[in-house]
Scaffold this motif. Structure first.
Motif, PDB file in Angstrom:
ATOM      1  N   VAL A 143      53.884 -38.405-127.320  1.00  0.00           N
ATOM      2  CA  VAL A 143      54.571 -37.119-127.243  1.00  0.00           C
ATOM      3  C   VAL A 143      55.882 -37.230-128.001  1.00  0.00           C
ATOM      4  N   HIS A 144      56.135 -36.239-128.850  1.00  0.00           N
ATOM      5  CA  HIS A 144      57.395 -36.178-129.586  1.00  0.00           C
ATOM      6  C   HIS A 144      58.371 -35.315-128.797  1.00  0.00           C
ATOM      7  N   TYR A 145      59.500 -35.933-128.404  1.00  0.00           N
ATOM      8  CA  TYR A 145      60.484 -35.245-127.566  1.00  0.00           C
ATOM      9  C   TYR A 145      61.874 -35.687-127.987  1.00  0.00           C
ATOM     10  N   ARG A 146      62.722 -34.728-128.339  1.00  0.00           N
ATOM     11  CA  ARG A 146      64.116 -34.975-128.726  1.00  0.00           C
ATOM     12  C   ARG A 146      64.234 -36.025-129.838  1.00  0.00           C
ATOM     13  N   GLY A 147      63.328 -35.934-130.818  1.00  0.00           N
ATOM     14  CA  GLY A 147      63.417 -36.820-131.964  1.00  0.00           C
ATOM     15  C   GLY A 147      62.820 -38.195-131.772  1.00  0.00           C
ATOM     16  N   ARG A 148      62.193 -38.445-130.609  1.00  0.00           N
ATOM     17  CA  ARG A 148      61.590 -39.746-130.344  1.00  0.00           C
ATOM     18  C   ARG A 148      60.131 -39.590-129.966  1.00  0.00           C
ATOM     19  N   SER A 149      59.385 -40.677-130.105  1.00  0.00           N
ATOM     20  CA  SER A 149      57.973 -40.691-129.754  1.00  0.00           C
ATOM     21  C   SER A 149      57.769 -41.562-128.522  1.00  0.00           C
ATOM     22  N   TYR A 150      57.042 -41.027-127.529  1.00  0.00           N
ATOM     23  CA  TYR A 150      56.810 -41.748-126.271  1.00  0.00           C
ATOM     24  C   TYR A 150      55.301 -41.883-126.020  1.00  0.00           C
ATOM     25  N   GLU A 151      54.902 -43.055-125.580  1.00  0.00           N
ATOM     26  CA  GLU A 151      53.478 -43.313-125.349  1.00  0.00           C
ATOM     27  C   GLU A 151      52.957 -42.546-124.139  1.00  0.00           C
ATOM     28  N   LEU A 152      51.734 -42.035-124.252  1.00  0.00           N
ATOM     29  CA  LEU A 152      51.063 -41.322-123.171  1.00  0.00           C
ATOM     30  C   LEU A 152      49.742 -42.023-122.860  1.00  0.00           C
ATOM     31  N   ALA A 164      57.786 -19.859-121.587  1.00  0.00           N
ATOM     32  CA  ALA A 164      58.476 -21.148-121.593  1.00  0.00           C
ATOM     33  C   ALA A 164      58.883 -21.569-122.996  1.00  0.00           C
ATOM     34  N   THR A 165      59.848 -22.476-123.045  1.00  0.00           N
ATOM     35  CA  THR A 165      60.262 -23.118-124.293  1.00  0.00           C
ATOM     36  C   THR A 165      59.536 -24.452-124.408  1.00  0.00           C
ATOM     37  N   VAL A 166      58.960 -24.723-125.560  1.00  0.00           N
ATOM     38  CA  VAL A 166      58.278 -26.005-125.780  1.00  0.00           C
ATOM     39  C   VAL A 166      59.329 -27.059-126.118  1.00  0.00           C
ATOM     40  N   GLU A 167      59.435 -28.071-125.267  1.00  0.00           N
ATOM     41  CA  GLU A 167      60.425 -29.134-125.457  1.00  0.00           C
ATOM     42  C   GLU A 167      59.830 -30.371-126.125  1.00  0.00           C
ATOM     43  N   ALA A 180      53.446 -30.258-124.726  1.00  0.00           N
ATOM     44  CA  ALA A 180      53.273 -31.334-123.748  1.00  0.00           C
ATOM     45  C   ALA A 180      54.355 -31.300-122.673  1.00  0.00           C
ATOM     46  N   VAL A 181      55.570 -30.889-123.049  1.00  0.00           N
ATOM     47  CA  VAL A 181      56.691 -30.764-122.110  1.00  0.00           C
ATOM     48  C   VAL A 181      57.313 -29.391-122.336  1.00  0.00           C
ATOM     49  N   THR A 182      57.510 -28.639-121.254  1.00  0.00           N
ATOM     50  CA  THR A 182      58.069 -27.290-121.384  1.00  0.00           C
ATOM     51  C   THR A 182      59.201 -27.075-120.392  1.00  0.00           C
ATOM     52  N   SER A 183      60.031 -26.068-120.682  1.00  0.00           N
ATOM     53  CA  SER A 183      61.056 -25.630-119.745  1.00  0.00           C
ATOM     54  C   SER A 183      61.030 -24.109-119.706  1.00  0.00           C
ATOM     55  N   ASN A 184      61.407 -23.556-118.565  1.00  0.00           N
ATOM     56  CA  ASN A 184      61.388 -22.099-118.428  1.00  0.00           C
ATOM     57  C   ASN A 184      62.548 -21.645-117.557  1.00  0.00           C
ATOM     58  N   GLN A 185      63.287 -20.682-118.054  1.00  0.00           N
ATOM     59  CA  GLN A 185      64.350 -20.062-117.269  1.00  0.00           C
ATOM     60  C   GLN A 185      63.714 -19.015-116.363  1.00  0.00           C
ATOM     61  N   TYR A 186      63.867 -19.206-115.053  1.00  0.00           N
ATOM     62  CA  TYR A 186      63.351 -18.212-114.105  1.00  0.00           C
ATOM     63  C   TYR A 186      64.465 -17.876-113.119  1.00  0.00           C
ATOM     64  N   GLY A 187      64.857 -16.615-113.066  1.00  0.00           N
ATOM     65  CA  GLY A 187      65.974 -16.237-112.217  1.00  0.00           C
ATOM     66  C   GLY A 187      67.217 -16.986-112.653  1.00  0.00           C
ATOM     67  N   LYS A 188      67.874 -17.632-111.709  1.00  0.00           N
ATOM     68  CA  LYS A 188      69.092 -18.385-111.996  1.00  0.00           C
ATOM     69  C   LYS A 188      68.818 -19.856-112.298  1.00  0.00           C
ATOM     70  N   GLY A 189      67.555 -20.272-112.188  1.00  0.00           N
ATOM     71  CA  GLY A 189      67.242 -21.686-112.312  1.00  0.00           C
ATOM     72  C   GLY A 189      66.328 -22.019-113.478  1.00  0.00           C
ATOM     73  N   GLN A 190      65.879 -23.268-113.480  1.00  0.00           N
ATOM     74  CA  GLN A 190      65.083 -23.791-114.590  1.00  0.00           C
ATOM     75  C   GLN A 190      63.905 -24.578-114.019  1.00  0.00           C
ATOM     76  N   ALA A 191      62.726 -24.409-114.652  1.00  0.00           N
ATOM     77  CA  ALA A 191      61.532 -25.136-114.229  1.00  0.00           C
ATOM     78  C   ALA A 191      60.965 -25.913-115.408  1.00  0.00           C
ATOM     79  N   TYR A 192      60.754 -27.212-115.218  1.00  0.00           N
ATOM     80  CA  TYR A 192      60.225 -28.085-116.271  1.00  0.00           C
ATOM     81  C   TYR A 192      58.819 -28.536-115.888  1.00  0.00           C
TER      82      TYR A 192
END
Length: 286
Positions: A143-152, A164-167, A180-192
């Protein structure tokens, strides 16, 4: 050290562990028997906080979520509509929720939710897991996340994105370039949502980012290596901090604020050495 009696160990982070979910997962036939590893997966999510001296409560679904900034619910395969509603309310009220692959699949009777993911989960996370693949032991992806590659390995989820935003995205096989990794603003909070089982370094980097975002800090800043843990109890006027060496080797640590050793009464600041399995208990005045 009588002052420690009755003090609290407040935590702003909680991990949800559910026995009924564990039983249901153990009986589930759609996943590899050897790789489900529900308790071990929770430990994997707990470890980054332990390494950074951030206290974490392990709670059940019946407990109050609202007291926490961050709630982590890995592999919550079995979850009732009541718990789903409470998770939705937690995020809507400003909380941050992390959920993973193999979550929200069946209700408290171990019956699948008809029509796919529960509507409240779709709203909270802004996605829908379409399919969860069980990988062969030899299979690997990344998975490519924040400029790095992580094994799955072990599990990977095909995700349909709504709001959602694709992270992070998968890098290989037919998944390549998909969420593969997402985040979503819902109401006042965040769900990953974390769609695959990723290596330990991903969890360190992912949760370090959340620690900074949510201002999660230890009571006392102590620089130390692996095998040393710093945990605290809080009284009205001071903090009692336990600096613990869990290894069979001497460990040099650096205490960055002035504290008082409760055994000797001496003031400590800067570098000190812990013997094997040694514990220092110090008082930090507010």
């Amino acid at each position: 050290m009588s002052g420690i009696v009755g003090t609290n160990r407040p935590a702003e982070v909680a991990i949800l562990y559910d026995w009924e979910n564990n039983w249901a997962l153990n009986d589930a036939q759609g996943f590899a028997t050897e790789t489900k590893r529900y308790p071990q997966t929770l430990v994997q999510h707990y470890r980054p906080f332990w390494e950074r001296d951030i206290p974490v409560d392990v709670i059940t679904k019946e407990q109050d979520f609202s007291r926490y900034k961050l709630l982590i619910a890995p592999m919550l395969y079995l979850v009732s509509e009541e718990t789903i509603a409470r998770l939705k309310q937690f995020v809507g009220s400003g909380g941050t929720l992390v959920m993973t692959y193999i979550s929200g699949m069946v209700n408290e009777c171990d019956l699948a939710y008809l029509g796919g993911w529960h509507p409240d989960l779709r709203k909270t996370f802004g996605i829908e897991p379409i399919e969860t693949d069980t990988l062969y032991p030899r299979d690997r992806n990344s998975v490519h996340y924040r400029g790095r590659s992580y094994e799955l390995k072990d599990y990977a989820t095909v995700i349909k994105v709504y709001t959602a935003t694709v992270e992070g995205v998968y890098e290989d096989d037919f998944y390549a370039g998909t969420p593969a990794v997402t985040s979503n603003q819902y109401g006042k909070g965040q769900a990953y949502y974390i769609g695959g089982r990723l290596e330990d370094q991903f969890h360190r980097d992912f949760y370090q980012e959340l620690m900074e975002k949510l201002d999660l800090r230890p009571v006392l800043f102590v620089k130390h290596g692996k095998g040393v843990s710093v945990q605290a109890r809080q009284a009205p006027e001071c903090d009692y901090v336990f600096i613990m060496n869990f290894t069979e080797e001497k460990q040099a640590v650096v205490v960055e604020e002035k504290v008082k050793d409760l055994f000797t009464g001496e003031e400590i600041v800067g570098e000190i050495t812990l013997g094997k399995y040694e514990v220092r208990v110090v008082e930090k005045r507010r």
